[in-house]
Design a protein around this motif. Structure first.
Motif, PDB file in Angstrom:
ATOM      1  N   GLN A 195       0.823  -1.213   0.000  1.00 39.24           N
ATOM      2  CA  GLN A 195       0.000   0.000   0.000  1.00 39.24           C
ATOM      3  C   GLN A 195       0.860   1.267   0.000  1.00 39.24           C
ATOM      4  O   GLN A 195       0.539   2.239  -0.677  1.00 39.24           O
ATOM      5  CB  GLN A 195      -0.941  -0.009   1.199  1.00 39.24           C
ATOM      6  CG  GLN A 195      -1.965  -1.126   1.174  1.00 39.24           C
ATOM      7  CD  GLN A 195      -2.856  -1.081  -0.050  1.00 39.24           C
ATOM      8  OE1 GLN A 195      -2.966  -2.063  -0.774  1.00 39.24           O
ATOM      9  NE2 GLN A 195      -3.499   0.032  -0.288  1.00 39.24           N
ATOM     10  N   SER A 200       1.119   4.111  -3.068  1.00 46.26           N
ATOM     11  CA  SER A 200       1.040   5.551  -2.831  1.00 46.26           C
ATOM     12  C   SER A 200       2.243   6.266  -3.442  1.00 46.26           C
ATOM     13  O   SER A 200       2.100   7.342  -4.036  1.00 46.26           O
ATOM     14  CB  SER A 200       0.967   5.827  -1.330  1.00 46.26           C
ATOM     15  OG  SER A 200      -0.161   5.202  -0.748  1.00 46.26           O
ATOM     16  N   LEU A 252      -2.781  16.226   0.250  1.00 47.73           N
ATOM     17  CA  LEU A 252      -2.891  14.918   0.884  1.00 47.73           C
ATOM     18  C   LEU A 252      -2.909  14.985   2.405  1.00 47.73           C
ATOM     19  O   LEU A 252      -3.561  14.160   3.054  1.00 47.73           O
ATOM     20  CB  LEU A 252      -1.730  14.028   0.428  1.00 47.73           C
ATOM     21  CG  LEU A 252      -1.724  13.651  -1.052  1.00 47.73           C
ATOM     22  CD1 LEU A 252      -0.468  12.868  -1.398  1.00 47.73           C
ATOM     23  CD2 LEU A 252      -2.966  12.844  -1.400  1.00 47.73           C
ATOM     24  N   CYS A 270      -5.494  12.777   4.707  1.00 46.35           N
ATOM     25  CA  CYS A 270      -4.994  11.648   5.489  1.00 46.35           C
ATOM     26  C   CYS A 270      -5.412  11.724   6.951  1.00 46.35           C
ATOM     27  O   CYS A 270      -5.263  10.745   7.690  1.00 46.35           O
ATOM     28  CB  CYS A 270      -3.472  11.556   5.387  1.00 46.35           C
ATOM     29  SG  CYS A 270      -2.892  10.954   3.791  1.00 46.35           S
ATOM     30  N   MET A 285      -5.122   8.309  -3.307  1.00 37.73           N
ATOM     31  CA  MET A 285      -3.971   8.001  -2.463  1.00 37.73           C
ATOM     32  C   MET A 285      -4.327   7.895  -0.980  1.00 37.73           C
ATOM     33  O   MET A 285      -3.807   7.014  -0.284  1.00 37.73           O
ATOM     34  CB  MET A 285      -2.851   9.021  -2.692  1.00 37.73           C
ATOM     35  CG  MET A 285      -2.080   8.774  -3.989  1.00 37.73           C
ATOM     36  SD  MET A 285      -0.859  10.056  -4.349  1.00 37.73           S
ATOM     37  CE  MET A 285       0.210   9.922  -2.920  1.00 37.73           C
ATOM     38  N   MET A 300      -5.434   4.477  -0.448  1.00 40.74           N
ATOM     39  CA  MET A 300      -4.319   3.528  -0.449  1.00 40.74           C
ATOM     40  C   MET A 300      -3.618   3.507   0.909  1.00 40.74           C
ATOM     41  O   MET A 300      -3.178   2.462   1.391  1.00 40.74           O
ATOM     42  CB  MET A 300      -3.309   3.896  -1.546  1.00 40.74           C
ATOM     43  CG  MET A 300      -3.852   3.889  -2.953  1.00 40.74           C
ATOM     44  SD  MET A 300      -2.597   4.428  -4.142  1.00 40.74           S
ATOM     45  CE  MET A 300      -3.595   4.739  -5.594  1.00 40.74           C
ATOM     46  N   LEU A 301      -3.515   4.673   1.532  1.00 46.65           N
ATOM     47  CA  LEU A 301      -2.827   4.775   2.818  1.00 46.65           C
ATOM     48  C   LEU A 301      -3.706   4.360   3.995  1.00 46.65           C
ATOM     49  O   LEU A 301      -3.181   4.058   5.078  1.00 46.65           O
ATOM     50  CB  LEU A 301      -2.341   6.214   3.034  1.00 46.65           C
ATOM     51  CG  LEU A 301      -1.130   6.660   2.208  1.00 46.65           C
ATOM     52  CD1 LEU A 301      -0.879   8.149   2.401  1.00 46.65           C
ATOM     53  CD2 LEU A 301       0.104   5.866   2.599  1.00 46.65           C
ATOM     54  N   LEU A 324       2.961  10.204   5.765  1.00 43.75           N
ATOM     55  CA  LEU A 324       2.817  10.818   4.443  1.00 43.75           C
ATOM     56  C   LEU A 324       4.137  11.431   3.991  1.00 43.75           C
ATOM     57  O   LEU A 324       4.515  11.317   2.809  1.00 43.75           O
ATOM     58  CB  LEU A 324       1.717  11.872   4.481  1.00 43.75           C
ATOM     59  CG  LEU A 324       1.496  12.654   3.190  1.00 43.75           C
ATOM     60  CD1 LEU A 324       1.098  11.722   2.057  1.00 43.75           C
ATOM     61  CD2 LEU A 324       0.425  13.731   3.395  1.00 43.75           C
ATOM     62  N   VAL A 358       6.300   8.748   2.610  1.00 44.54           N
ATOM     63  CA  VAL A 358       5.879   8.374   1.258  1.00 44.54           C
ATOM     64  C   VAL A 358       6.417   9.375   0.242  1.00 44.54           C
ATOM     65  O   VAL A 358       6.930   8.999  -0.824  1.00 44.54           O
ATOM     66  CB  VAL A 358       4.342   8.292   1.183  1.00 44.54           C
ATOM     67  CG1 VAL A 358       3.866   8.178  -0.259  1.00 44.54           C
ATOM     68  CG2 VAL A 358       3.836   7.115   1.990  1.00 44.54           C
TER      69      VAL A 358
END
Length: 362
Positions: free
Chosen positions: A50, A54, A92, A96, A236, A239-240, A275, A278
């Motif tokens: 995952q 991302s 993002l 998140c 995204m 995905m996270l 994040l 990533v």
């Protein structure tokens, strides 16, 4: 690619059979059948896959946004590719922090609409290009990057972490195998047609991000690049989401931030730091999208797809020596494929191939 889709469908159905015997999630299934170590291995693979999705998504968005910005400004203010990766943090980071996946459902639905529009546009451009210029030079087999292809194939059809939650939430779970077969057939057809037609149209100049091969500066291309980038950007956080849940349960056991502002603040800091990790990995692999996808596919997606399901089936379902031998062979082939794909992708990691930028041509 067709074989990869068929093999993925086969092991997905094995996982469904295991679920009928051991009614629990993917990680817990590993714990019940093999012990806590297997649960940790499965959860680690889910986290890596995952996070990798991302990272690949961030690079994909960055290349499209750079191309879009350069086309609109006429290359007057060129920004490095890593800048377009980092700037995604502004969008993002707030997403998140959303606590419930239901809050992301509307964004995900809108993203799906954008993705379909992008696929239709790529199909139309591919067909028009082949009709106008004929078939480009293509190679039937490229041994140098075959490992990258296998990793991408595993990456394409990986969705094992979602299978069991979907079955558990279905009103008629007995219909899931048929629905799964139809979905895999559709996804396989899309992957084969997009890849095959694009390679036939553009040959050796085909980019890992095929939107960069579309006609530059045309309103349709600019609109598709914008919409597709927004689609990936908005998916995204989804995905996270599983990664955040898994890691928060490990870092904050039995600690809720619903009535404790301090715990809530700590979780917010953790999500933002995750994040940032990533984004940092994405910056490191910004010129290596195909290799990053292959590394993720080999190290995480192949085990999730072709190693754990047959091993679980071996312990939970297989009743005859023939079934046990078959499961052992499938798992062994998956382990070999994982090693081959990961090694092949890592061995080509040092080869930097920046994506096409029409500013360099103009």
């Amino acid at each position: 690619m067709v074989c990869a889709a068929g093999a993925a469908l086969y092991t997905m159905l094995q996982l469904v059979q295991c679920y009928e015997r051991v009614h629990c999630g993917y990680g817990e299934m590993g714990r019940r059948l093999y012990g806590r170590w297997m649960e940790r291995v499965v959860m680690l693979s889910i986290v890596v896959s995952q996070l990798g999705f991302s990272c690949a998504g961030a690079i994909f968005v960055a290349t499209n946004m750079r191309d879009l910005f350069n086309a609109v400004t006429g290359c007057a203010h060129r920004m490095p590719l890593w800048f377009w990766v980092v700037v995604q943090m502004a969008v993002l980071a707030p997403l998140c922090l959303i606590r419930h996946i239901k809050g992301l459902s509307g964004i995900a639905l809108l993203a799906d609409v954008f993705i379909v529009a992008g696929l239709v546009y790529v199909w139309s451009v591919d067909v028009a290009t082949i009709g106008r210029l004929g078939l480009s030079y293509t190679r039937n087999f490229n041994p140098d990057s075959y490992a990258l292809f296998l990793g991408t194939a595993a990456y394409t059809f990986e969705g094992y972490a979602l299978i069991l939650p979907i079955i558990d939430s279905m009103r008629h779970p007995e219909k899931f195998p048929l629905a799964l077969a139809l979905v895999m057939a559709l996804c396989g057809a899309i992957a084969v047609s997009i890849g095959g037609l694009s390679y036939a149209a553009f040959g050796d100049s085909t980019q890992a991000n095929v939107l960069l091969n579309m006609p530059s500066k045309t309103p349709a291309t600019l609109a598709v690049q914008l919409l597709y980038s927004l689609a990936i950007l908005f998916t995204m956080p989804l995905m996270l989401f599983p990664v955040i849940r898994i890691l928060e349960q490990a870092l904050f056991p039995r600690r809720s931030g619903k009535r404790n502002p301090a715990v809530k603040a700590q979780k917010n800091v953790f999500r933002t730091a995750l994040l940032a990790l990533v984004i940092a990995v994405s910056v490191a692999g910004v010129d290596r999208l195909d290799r990053l996808v292959a590394v993720i596919g080999g190290s995480a997606c192949v085990p999730l797809s072709f190693v754990y399901p047959p091993l679980f089936h071996l312990r939970a379902v297989a009743a005859t020596s023939r079934e046990r031998l078959r499961d052992a062979l499938v798992a062994g082939a998956g382990i070999a494929a994982s090693a081959y794909v990961t090694y092949g992708a890592m061995s080509r990691w040092g080869v930097s191939e920046p994506p096409y930028d029409f500013c360099d041509v103009v």
